[in-house]
Scaffold this motif. Structure first.
Motif, mmCIF file in Angstrom:
data_model
loop_
_atom_site.group_PDB
_atom_site.id
_atom_site.type_symbol
_atom_site.label_atom_id
_atom_site.label_comp_id
_atom_site.label_asym_id
_atom_site.label_seq_id
_atom_site.Cartn_x
_atom_site.Cartn_y
_atom_site.Cartn_z
ATOM 1 N N ASP A 143 16.304 29.597 32.061
ATOM 2 C CA ASP A 143 15.427 30.490 32.454
ATOM 3 C C ASP A 143 16.251 31.764 31.839
ATOM 4 O O ASP A 143 15.628 33.073 32.048
ATOM 5 N N ARG A 144 17.099 31.699 30.983
ATOM 6 C CA ARG A 144 17.697 32.823 30.095
ATOM 7 C C ARG A 144 17.529 32.561 28.660
ATOM 8 O O ARG A 144 18.765 33.090 28.003
ATOM 9 N N LEU A 145 16.821 31.772 28.272
ATOM 10 C CA LEU A 145 16.566 31.601 26.741
ATOM 11 C C LEU A 145 16.526 32.852 25.767
ATOM 12 O O LEU A 145 16.654 32.728 24.649
ATOM 13 N N ALA A 146 16.323 33.953 26.575
ATOM 14 C CA ALA A 146 16.305 35.452 25.671
ATOM 15 C C ALA A 146 17.435 35.622 25.018
ATOM 16 O O ALA A 146 17.633 36.266 23.998
ATOM 17 N N ARG A 147 18.741 34.932 25.452
ATOM 18 C CA ARG A 147 19.964 35.129 24.776
ATOM 19 C C ARG A 147 20.323 34.118 23.972
ATOM 20 O O ARG A 147 21.360 34.056 23.236
ATOM 21 N N LEU A 148 19.269 33.247 23.518
ATOM 22 C CA LEU A 148 19.591 32.002 22.710
ATOM 23 C C LEU A 148 19.905 32.437 21.478
ATOM 24 O O LEU A 148 20.754 32.090 20.686
ATOM 25 N N GLY A 149 19.132 33.333 20.818
ATOM 26 C CA GLY A 149 19.386 33.865 19.205
ATOM 27 C C GLY A 149 20.635 34.378 19.196
ATOM 28 O O GLY A 149 21.509 34.064 18.250
ATOM 29 N N GLN A 150 21.339 35.431 20.106
ATOM 30 C CA GLN A 150 22.507 36.045 20.031
ATOM 31 C C GLN A 150 23.380 34.693 20.159
ATOM 32 O O GLN A 150 24.568 35.022 19.408
ATOM 33 N N ALA A 151 23.263 33.868 21.233
ATOM 34 C CA ALA A 151 24.464 32.728 21.033
ATOM 35 C C ALA A 151 24.425 32.109 19.833
ATOM 36 O O ALA A 151 26.000 31.947 19.432
ATOM 37 N N VAL A 152 23.562 31.815 19.219
ATOM 38 C CA VAL A 152 23.601 31.203 18.137
ATOM 39 C C VAL A 152 24.119 31.770 16.876
ATOM 40 O O VAL A 152 25.006 31.236 16.164
ATOM 41 N N VAL A 153 23.846 33.045 16.918
ATOM 42 C CA VAL A 153 24.471 33.932 15.948
ATOM 43 C C VAL A 153 25.951 33.847 16.036
ATOM 44 O O VAL A 153 26.739 33.961 15.010
ATOM 45 N N GLN A 154 26.434 34.118 17.256
ATOM 46 C CA GLN A 154 27.858 34.558 17.613
ATOM 47 C C GLN A 154 28.414 32.940 17.201
ATOM 48 O O GLN A 154 29.507 32.964 16.655
ATOM 49 N N ALA A 155 27.765 31.794 17.571
ATOM 50 C CA ALA A 155 28.578 30.520 17.332
ATOM 51 C C ALA A 155 28.365 30.346 15.746
ATOM 52 O O ALA A 155 29.631 29.748 15.105
ATOM 53 N N LEU A 156 27.568 30.726 14.796
ATOM 54 C CA LEU A 156 27.644 30.833 13.531
ATOM 55 C C LEU A 156 28.598 31.522 12.929
ATOM 56 O O LEU A 156 29.361 31.147 11.930
ATOM 57 N N GLU A 157 28.730 32.707 13.541
ATOM 58 C CA GLU A 157 29.648 33.660 13.047
ATOM 59 C C GLU A 157 31.155 33.048 13.457
ATOM 60 O O GLU A 157 31.884 32.975 12.531
ATOM 61 N N GLN A 158 31.529 32.568 14.353
ATOM 62 C CA GLN A 158 32.619 31.889 14.720
ATOM 63 C C GLN A 158 32.814 30.818 13.834
ATOM 64 O O GLN A 158 34.147 30.564 13.388
ATOM 65 N N LYS A 159 31.965 29.938 13.432
ATOM 66 C CA LYS A 159 31.947 28.751 12.668
ATOM 67 C C LYS A 159 32.788 29.563 11.316
ATOM 68 O O LYS A 159 33.482 28.814 10.685
ATOM 69 N N GLN A 160 32.112 30.432 10.863
ATOM 70 C CA GLN A 160 32.334 31.141 9.452
ATOM 71 C C GLN A 160 33.753 31.604 9.532
ATOM 72 O O GLN A 160 34.560 31.309 8.417
ATOM 73 N N LEU A 161 34.247 32.227 10.641
ATOM 74 C CA LEU A 161 35.754 32.814 10.773
ATOM 75 C C LEU A 161 36.428 31.347 10.786
ATOM 76 O O LEU A 161 37.610 31.455 10.231
ATOM 77 N N CYS A 162 36.251 30.348 11.603
ATOM 78 C CA CYS A 162 37.262 28.893 11.552
ATOM 79 C C CYS A 162 37.258 28.515 10.190
ATOM 80 O O CYS A 162 38.348 28.099 9.768
#
Length: 290
Positions: A160-179
């Motif tokens: 019921d809070r999928l509006a945050r999904l795009g932001q969550a994916v962006v952050q996860a991909l950025e963290q992957k790049q940093l790692c």
């Protein structure tokens, strides 16, 4: 009750059905990870046939909602600007087949009738793939969510809070790049460290080695860095020909933070002596401790 030889209480069936119905409506199927032969198993446990039929109907209804859940997630990702190439799987076998290094992100429903997100995360880690893994659930217990994050999940979201999904994916991909950048930097450092012709080391204030490279081990007559670090526990007496020189080196390092071209004589493993020039700097931890 049956195992204790007591007659079953019909109210227990009503309570169990109420719990199941609540979980199905909320999307939390954490207690409904059903084996392929779940109907036979429930029949063996003498669960009333009407309950089994209703449960089967509810599970089928829930399965029909999963494609819609996926479409909602795709909609949110497109709204966030992602150009998608995606695939949806429901079984462990299909997941294993589709699991490869080219994936950018995995979105996992917390619980499916025969498969769940924690199992999917475990399989991902067993493959050694650094793919961001985000759990999406109707409801999820905070303890389970924390456990999933500790096991390596990048994030978790409620449906019921999928509006945050795009932001969550962006952050996860950025963290992957940093790692990945960190991994490459560490790999580059390790290559330089292992192949340098100069002796490189890290040492604690008490005089014990933390790390040493192969060149230093060869220089001091040891077969490997491990043998060097294991053998030398008191470098002031074991390594320095004149222990006072080590005390002077430490004084300069503590006073100035950096020492360059400090010439001293050391003793190799075979007892022979050699002159070296030391260059070193002090490293402090977050609390300011040397």
């Amino acid at each position: 009750q049956q195992m204790r030889g007591e007659p079953p209480d019909p109210r227990d069936d009503i309570h169990a059905l109420g719990v199941i119905w609540y979980q199905l409506l909320t999307g939390d199927l954490s207690l409904l990870i059903m084996p392929a032969d779940w109907q036979e198993e429930l029949a063996e446990r003498r669960v009333p046939e009407a309950v089994v039929r209703l449960l089967g109907s509810c599970l089928a209804s829930r399965a029909d909602r999963r494609p819609a859940d996926a479409e909602l997630m795709l909609h949110e990702l497109r709204r966030a600007g992602f150009d998608l190439n995606w695939q949806r799987v429901e079984t462990e076998a299909d997941y294993r087949t589709s699991l490869h290094a080219d994936l950018d992100v995995i979105l996992a429903d917390y619980s499916l009738p025969q498969f769940d997100a924690l199992r999917a995360l475990q399989l991902l880690q067993e493959r050694g793939l650094a793919i961001p893994f985000i759990i999406v659930s109707g409801t999820i217990d905070e303890e389970i969510a924390v456990c999933a994050m500790k096991q390596g999940a990048a994030d978790y979201l409620l449906k019921d809070r999928l509006a945050r999904l795009g932001q969550a994916v962006v952050q996860a991909l950025e963290q992957k790049q940093l790692c990945e950048a960190k991994r490459q930097a560490e790999e580059k450092y390790r290559t330089i460290f292992d192949n340098a012709v100069e002796g490189i080391f890290q040492m604690r204030p008490d005089g014990r080695f933390i790390t040493a490279n192969p060149a230093l081990a060869r220089m001091l007559g040891y077969a490997s860095p491990d043998e060097l670090m294991t053998s030398l526990s008191d470098i002031e007496r074991q390594l320095y020909v004149d222990p006072a020189q080590h005390a002077e080196f430490r004084r300069l390092l503590t006073e100035h933070g950096v020492v360059q071209d400090f010439e001293t004589q050391i003793r190799r493993q075979d007892g022979s002596e050699m002159w070296i020039a030391l260059n070193a700097r002090v490293i402090y931890d977050a609390s300011g401790t040397l």
